[in-house]
Design an enzyme around this catalytic site. Structure first.
Site, PDB file in Angstrom:
ATOM      1  N   LEU A 184       7.436   1.815  -1.146  1.00 61.90           N
ATOM      2  CA  LEU A 184       8.784   2.213  -0.743  1.00 61.90           C
ATOM      3  C   LEU A 184       8.801   2.772   0.681  1.00 61.90           C
ATOM      4  CD1 LEU A 184      11.727   2.325  -1.520  1.00 61.90           C
ATOM      5  CD2 LEU A 184      11.350   4.557  -2.563  1.00 61.90           C
ATOM      6  N   LEU A 185       7.711   3.428   1.077  1.00 59.16           N
ATOM      7  CA  LEU A 185       7.702   4.025   2.417  1.00 59.16           C
ATOM      8  C   LEU A 185       7.693   2.941   3.502  1.00 59.16           C
ATOM      9  CD1 LEU A 185       7.700   6.610   4.057  1.00 59.16           C
ATOM     10  CD2 LEU A 185       5.201   6.609   3.973  1.00 59.16           C
ATOM     11  N   MET A 186       6.850   1.926   3.339  1.00 62.45           N
ATOM     12  CA  MET A 186       6.812   0.868   4.365  1.00 62.45           C
ATOM     13  C   MET A 186       8.138   0.106   4.420  1.00 62.45           C
ATOM     14  SD  MET A 186       4.009   1.086   6.029  1.00 62.45           S
ATOM     15  CE  MET A 186       4.474   2.786   5.913  1.00 62.45           C
ATOM     16  N   GLU A 219       3.493  -5.395  12.245  1.00 65.64           N
ATOM     17  CA  GLU A 219       2.618  -4.234  12.000  1.00 65.64           C
ATOM     18  C   GLU A 219       1.490  -4.748  11.125  1.00 65.64           C
ATOM     19  OE1 GLU A 219       2.946  -1.314  13.253  1.00 65.64           O
ATOM     20  OE2 GLU A 219       5.028  -1.233  13.900  1.00 65.64           O
ATOM     21  N   CYS A 246      -3.482   1.022   6.597  1.00 68.97           N
ATOM     22  CA  CYS A 246      -3.675   0.158   7.768  1.00 68.97           C
ATOM     23  C   CYS A 246      -4.476   0.853   8.854  1.00 68.97           C
ATOM     24  CB  CYS A 246      -2.307  -0.243   8.317  1.00 68.97           C
ATOM     25  SG  CYS A 246      -1.218   1.174   8.572  1.00 68.97           S
ATOM     26  N   SER A 247      -4.238   2.161   9.012  1.00 68.22           N
ATOM     27  CA  SER A 247      -4.856   2.906  10.102  1.00 68.22           C
ATOM     28  C   SER A 247      -6.113   3.642   9.654  1.00 68.22           C
ATOM     29  CB  SER A 247      -3.846   3.919  10.629  1.00 68.22           C
ATOM     30  OG  SER A 247      -3.300   4.643   9.523  1.00 68.22           O
ATOM     31  N   TRP A 306       4.995   4.304  16.009  1.00 70.47           N
ATOM     32  CA  TRP A 306       3.897   3.780  15.184  1.00 70.47           C
ATOM     33  C   TRP A 306       3.754   2.286  15.431  1.00 70.47           C
ATOM     34  CZ3 TRP A 306       0.411   6.045  11.932  1.00 70.47           C
ATOM     35  CH2 TRP A 306      -0.401   5.160  11.216  1.00 70.47           C
ATOM     36  N   GLU A 351     -11.428  -5.790   8.243  1.00 66.73           N
ATOM     37  CA  GLU A 351     -10.714  -4.747   7.499  1.00 66.73           C
ATOM     38  C   GLU A 351     -11.050  -4.877   6.004  1.00 66.73           C
ATOM     39  OE1 GLU A 351      -6.408  -5.227   6.964  1.00 66.73           O
ATOM     40  OE2 GLU A 351      -6.168  -3.118   7.478  1.00 66.73           O
ATOM     41  N   LYS A 374      11.988  -8.069   1.373  1.00 69.42           N
ATOM     42  CA  LYS A 374      11.072  -8.755   0.453  1.00 69.42           C
ATOM     43  C   LYS A 374       9.810  -7.901   0.356  1.00 69.42           C
ATOM     44  CE  LYS A 374       7.917 -11.261  -0.487  1.00 69.42           C
ATOM     45  NZ  LYS A 374       6.822 -10.768  -1.351  1.00 69.42           N
ATOM     46  N   ASN A 380       0.813  -1.234   0.000  1.00 72.46           N
ATOM     47  CA  ASN A 380       0.000   0.000   0.000  1.00 72.46           C
ATOM     48  C   ASN A 380       0.844   1.282   0.000  1.00 72.46           C
ATOM     49  OD1 ASN A 380       0.724  -0.559   2.671  1.00 72.46           O
ATOM     50  ND2 ASN A 380      -1.139   0.335   3.505  1.00 72.46           N
ATOM     51  N   TYR A 381       1.992   1.232   0.665  1.00 71.90           N
ATOM     52  CA  TYR A 381       2.961   2.344   0.586  1.00 71.90           C
ATOM     53  C   TYR A 381       4.295   1.661   0.299  1.00 71.90           C
ATOM     54  CZ  TYR A 381      -0.509   5.442   2.656  1.00 71.90           C
ATOM     55  OH  TYR A 381      -1.644   6.176   2.889  1.00 71.90           O
ATOM     56  N   SER A 423      -0.858  -8.264   6.447  1.00 72.23           N
ATOM     57  CA  SER A 423      -2.154  -8.648   6.997  1.00 72.23           C
ATOM     58  C   SER A 423      -1.982  -9.458   8.285  1.00 72.23           C
ATOM     59  CB  SER A 423      -2.918  -9.475   5.971  1.00 72.23           C
ATOM     60  OG  SER A 423      -2.205 -10.673   5.728  1.00 72.23           O
TER      61      SER A 423
HETATM   62  N1  NAD Z   1       0.292  -1.725  10.832  1.00 71.18           N
HETATM   63  C1  NAD Z   1       0.895  -1.099   9.827  1.00 71.18           C
HETATM   64  O1  NAD Z   1       1.710  -0.211  10.004  1.00 71.18           O
HETATM   65  C2  NAD Z   1       0.564  -1.486   8.405  1.00 71.18           C
HETATM   66  C3  NAD Z   1       1.054  -0.693   7.355  1.00 71.18           C
HETATM   67  C4  NAD Z   1       0.725  -1.053   6.047  1.00 71.18           C
HETATM   68  C5  NAD Z   1      -0.083  -2.164   5.798  1.00 71.18           C
HETATM   69  N2  NAD Z   1      -0.550  -2.902   6.832  1.00 71.18           N
HETATM   70  C6  NAD Z   1      -1.452  -4.053   6.588  1.00 71.18           C
HETATM   71  O2  NAD Z   1      -1.013  -4.779   5.449  1.00 71.18           O
HETATM   72  C7  NAD Z   1      -2.135  -5.434   4.838  1.00 71.18           C
HETATM   73  C8  NAD Z   1      -2.095  -5.213   3.351  1.00 71.18           C
HETATM   74  O3  NAD Z   1      -0.899  -5.648   2.828  1.00 71.18           O
HETATM   75  P1  NAD Z   1      -0.735  -7.012   2.002  1.00 71.18           P
HETATM   76  O4  NAD Z   1      -2.023  -7.365   1.342  1.00 71.18           O
HETATM   77  O5  NAD Z   1       0.490  -6.850   1.198  1.00 71.18           O
HETATM   78  O6  NAD Z   1      -0.484  -8.070   3.172  1.00 71.18           O
HETATM   79  P2  NAD Z   1      -0.029  -9.576   3.015  1.00 71.18           P
HETATM   80  O7  NAD Z   1       0.005 -10.137   4.389  1.00 71.18           O
HETATM   81  O8  NAD Z   1      -0.802 -10.286   1.986  1.00 71.18           O
HETATM   82  O9  NAD Z   1       1.456  -9.469   2.420  1.00 71.18           O
HETATM   83  C9  NAD Z   1       2.462  -8.717   3.069  1.00 71.18           C
HETATM   84  C10 NAD Z   1       3.818  -9.262   2.667  1.00 71.18           C
HETATM   85  O10 NAD Z   1       3.946 -10.590   3.161  1.00 71.18           O
HETATM   86  C11 NAD Z   1       4.344 -11.463   2.103  1.00 71.18           C
HETATM   87  N3  NAD Z   1       3.813 -12.793   2.403  1.00 71.18           N
HETATM   88  C12 NAD Z   1       2.616 -13.327   2.075  1.00 71.18           C
HETATM   89  N4  NAD Z   1       2.515 -14.584   2.539  1.00 71.18           N
HETATM   90  C13 NAD Z   1       3.670 -14.851   3.201  1.00 71.18           C
HETATM   91  C14 NAD Z   1       4.151 -15.971   3.929  1.00 71.18           C
HETATM   92  N5  NAD Z   1       3.439 -17.093   4.058  1.00 71.18           N
HETATM   93  N6  NAD Z   1       5.369 -15.883   4.508  1.00 71.18           N
HETATM   94  C15 NAD Z   1       6.110 -14.758   4.395  1.00 71.18           C
HETATM   95  N7  NAD Z   1       5.705 -13.667   3.704  1.00 71.18           N
HETATM   96  C16 NAD Z   1       4.497 -13.710   3.128  1.00 71.18           C
HETATM   97  C17 NAD Z   1       3.765 -10.810   0.865  1.00 71.18           C
HETATM   98  O11 NAD Z   1       4.400 -11.288  -0.300  1.00 71.18           O
HETATM   99  C18 NAD Z   1       4.036  -9.351   1.152  1.00 71.18           C
HETATM  100  O12 NAD Z   1       5.369  -9.034   0.854  1.00 71.18           O
HETATM  101  C19 NAD Z   1      -3.355  -4.822   5.470  1.00 71.18           C
HETATM  102  O13 NAD Z   1      -3.906  -5.723   6.395  1.00 71.18           O
HETATM  103  C20 NAD Z   1      -2.808  -3.583   6.184  1.00 71.18           C
HETATM  104  O14 NAD Z   1      -3.580  -3.160   7.278  1.00 71.18           O
HETATM  105  C21 NAD Z   1      -0.233  -2.602   8.129  1.00 71.18           C
HETATM  106  C1  BTL Z   2       1.585   3.922   8.061  1.00 73.96           C
HETATM  107  N1  BTL Z   2       0.876   4.485   6.929  1.00 73.96           N
HETATM  108  C2  BTL Z   2      -0.253   5.232   7.424  1.00 73.96           C
HETATM  109  C3  BTL Z   2       1.745   5.363   6.160  1.00 73.96           C
HETATM  110  C4  BTL Z   2       0.492   3.419   6.065  1.00 73.96           C
HETATM  111  C5  BTL Z   2      -0.335   2.374   6.637  1.00 73.96           C
HETATM  112  O1  BTL Z   2      -0.901   1.592   5.887  1.00 73.96           O
END
Ligand code: NAD
Ligand code: BTL
Length: 505
Positions: free
Chosen positions: A167-169, A262, A296-297, A461, A395, A187, A164-165, A241
């Protein structure tokens, strides 16, 4: 800047060089705003993870760590500052790639790149300051002992990040990990890896020692899982997730490997009846429509005081109608596409389930009529929601706000906390004492007062409950990658004297 006709073709980045993936496989990159395939990225597998980790381990220990892990923080700071400077130079290009990859409005992507550069600069300063914090003395109750604390890099870290972000994340992890003296394998998400691969190019350009940062792209199951389970990874820092987070935690537990997680959220925004309605509406919009709600937030549960609910919703609809929904490269775009067809289908299913469960789709809920291609979804406002409905509990990660009314402060807090998640929460009221009370009552890692979403690199955060644990950003972000070592010295000339010495005869 005009969109390039093709994106750069990159390999995996490890040991300071581009490499083809061991199995030679690649994954298509689809621009979600046009549905056109615009290139591809390498698909790493366990063999590549092995090689990347080996490069990271070599870099960690090279010359006894003198060039990186045990180098003065000031040395690492120089590299971090150089990365920040390159990000600034390439800001427009990186923002363009981010938009093509993820569908987010170009203005948002440009803001993200500024935050990326600021994050590298911030952790450069903390790396420098780390030198002065070494050997902090501990006051002991016995004068024949002296003790101090060393802060050492944890080792080789695996950094797994979402789309979702992009390069920032990644930066929220890479910058503090490198500042601490760790070496890393990053990764990023297979759905948006382009800018993270460019970071590899930047590291090569500034002469970052080979193997300090390694970047492998690919599927979660094929590249992420072998990284998370590898015995040579000393820590996993994961953003994504809750479901994947649980899997990572289970894997890591087998080796008692530290993790920071996170994860997702379902954050509330409480609006009282003493507010300027239009000002509050704008925060409600920003809280759940920025980045098409893929935040996420995101404050996706809107709690309105019953006295203002009708007026608030009328104005929210008026504001939502005025949002520019367009190709994210168009000037003034404020709502781009969601990241992928899969995400589009998932969000649409949430909306149709809400309808089937008896909620009202007050506004939106469909593809905008003027956009025939691309994964666009209208801003969507859902009312008549009960607390047992999926739309209230899960979510969505899309531009979807669900609304409930409340009568009392107590009821508002109960509704706000009625979730397994605990990432963020927000309250809008002119009564600041009330806001303070609510800040304490909300069970989350972040609370916003009279706003929603602003995020500063200096402030911690992270979430509670099923939103994860550990904190990124600020000093807490650096501590994530430091191990604390106690060194205690006996400093008396006298024997310790616990045992009676044996006879010398
Ligand atoms: N809390 C925070 O700061 C924050 C910030 C951004 C996003 N998020 C959360 O991220 C989610 C969205 O991102 P997404 O769809 O990319 O999440 P995701 O869990 O599907 O994937 C995240 C990362 O994990 C990898 N991955 C997937 N399965 C894996 C496994 N079995 N083992 C190791 N790595 C694996 C993916 O390839 C990806 O790089 C949302 O739930 C959002 O709330 C949280
Ligand atoms: C942390 N933030 C808000 C930049 C991205 C969360 O998904």
């Amino acid at each position: 800047m005009a969109a390039p006709s093709a994106i750069p073709r990159r390999g995996l980045f490890f040991g300071g060089r581009w490499r083809e993936p061991s199995l030679g496989r690649r994954l298509p990159v689809v621009n979600p705003a046009t549905e056109a395939t615009i290139g591809d990225i390498p698909a790493a597998t366990a063999e590549d993870v092995e090689l990347a980790l080996s490069a990271a381990r070599d870099a960690f220990g090279r010359d006894g760590g003198r060039h990186w892990s045990r180098a003065p923080g000031a040395v690492r700071a120089k590299y971090l500052k150089a990365i920040a400077a390159k990000i600034k130079d390439k800001k427009s290009y990186l923002a363009l790639l981010e938009t093509l990859d993820s569908g987010k409005p170009l203005d948002e992507a440009a803001g993200d790149m500024e935050d990326v550069a600021a994050c590298f600069e911030y952790y450069a300063d903390l790396a420098e300051a780390l030198d002065g914090k070494q050997r902090a003395p501990i006051s002991l109750p016995m004068e024949n002992f002296e003790s101090y604390v060393l802060k050492e890099p944890i080792g080789v870290v695996g950094l797994i990040t979402p789309w979702n972000y992009p390069l920032l994340m990644a930066t929220w992890k890479v910058a503090p990990a490198l500042a601490a003296g760790c070496t890393a394998v990053l990764k990023p998400s297979e759905l948006a890896s382009l800018t993270c691969l460019e970071l590899g190019g930047i590291c090569a350009e500034i002469g970052l020692p080979p193997g300090v940062l390694n970047i492998i792209t690919g599927l979660g199951t094929e590249a992420g899982a072998p990284l998370a389970s590898h015995p040579h990874v000393d820590k996993i820092a994961f953003t994504g997730s809750t479901e994947t987070g649980k899997r990572i935690m289970i894997t890591a537990s087998q080796m008692v490997k530290p993790v920071s997680l996170e994860l997702g959220g379902k954050s509330p925004l409480i609006v009282f009846d003493d507010v300027d309605i239009d000002k509050a509406v704008e925060w409600a919009m920003f809280g759940c429509l920025a980045n098409a709600g893929q935040v996420c937030s995101a404050t996706s549960r809107l709690l309105l005081h019953e006295k203002i609910a009708k007026r608030f919703l009328d104005r929210l609809i008026a504001w939502a109608k005025s949002i520019k929904i367009s190709d994210p490269l168009e000037e003034g775009c404020r709502l781009g596409s969601v990241v992928s067809e899969g995400q589009y289908q998932k969000i649409m299913k949430f909306i149709s389930t809400a309808r089937c469960e008896g909620a009202t789709i007050l506004y939106g809920g469909a593809r905008p009529q003027h956009l025939k291609r691309g994964f666009f979804i209208e801003p969507t406002i859902i009312t008549n929601v009960s607390t047992s409905m999926q739309i209230w509990r899960e979510e969505v990660f899309g531009p979807v706000i669900c609304v409930k009314e409340f009568r009392t402060e107590r009821e508002a807090v109960e509704l706000a906390n009625d979730t397994y998640y605990g990432l963020a929460g927000a309250v809008i009221s002119n009564d600041l004492e009330r806001c303070e009370r609510i800040s304490k009552a909300i069970q989350s890692g972040i609370v916003w007062i009279n706003c929603s979403q602003p995020c500063f690199v200096q402030a911690p955060w992270g979430g509670n409950k099923r939103s994860g644990f550990g904190r990124e950003l600020g000093q807490w972000g650096l501590d994530n990658y430091l191990s604390v070592k106690q060194v205690t010295k006996y400093c008396s000339d006298e024997p310790y004297g616990w045992y009676r010495p044996p006879s010398k005869l």
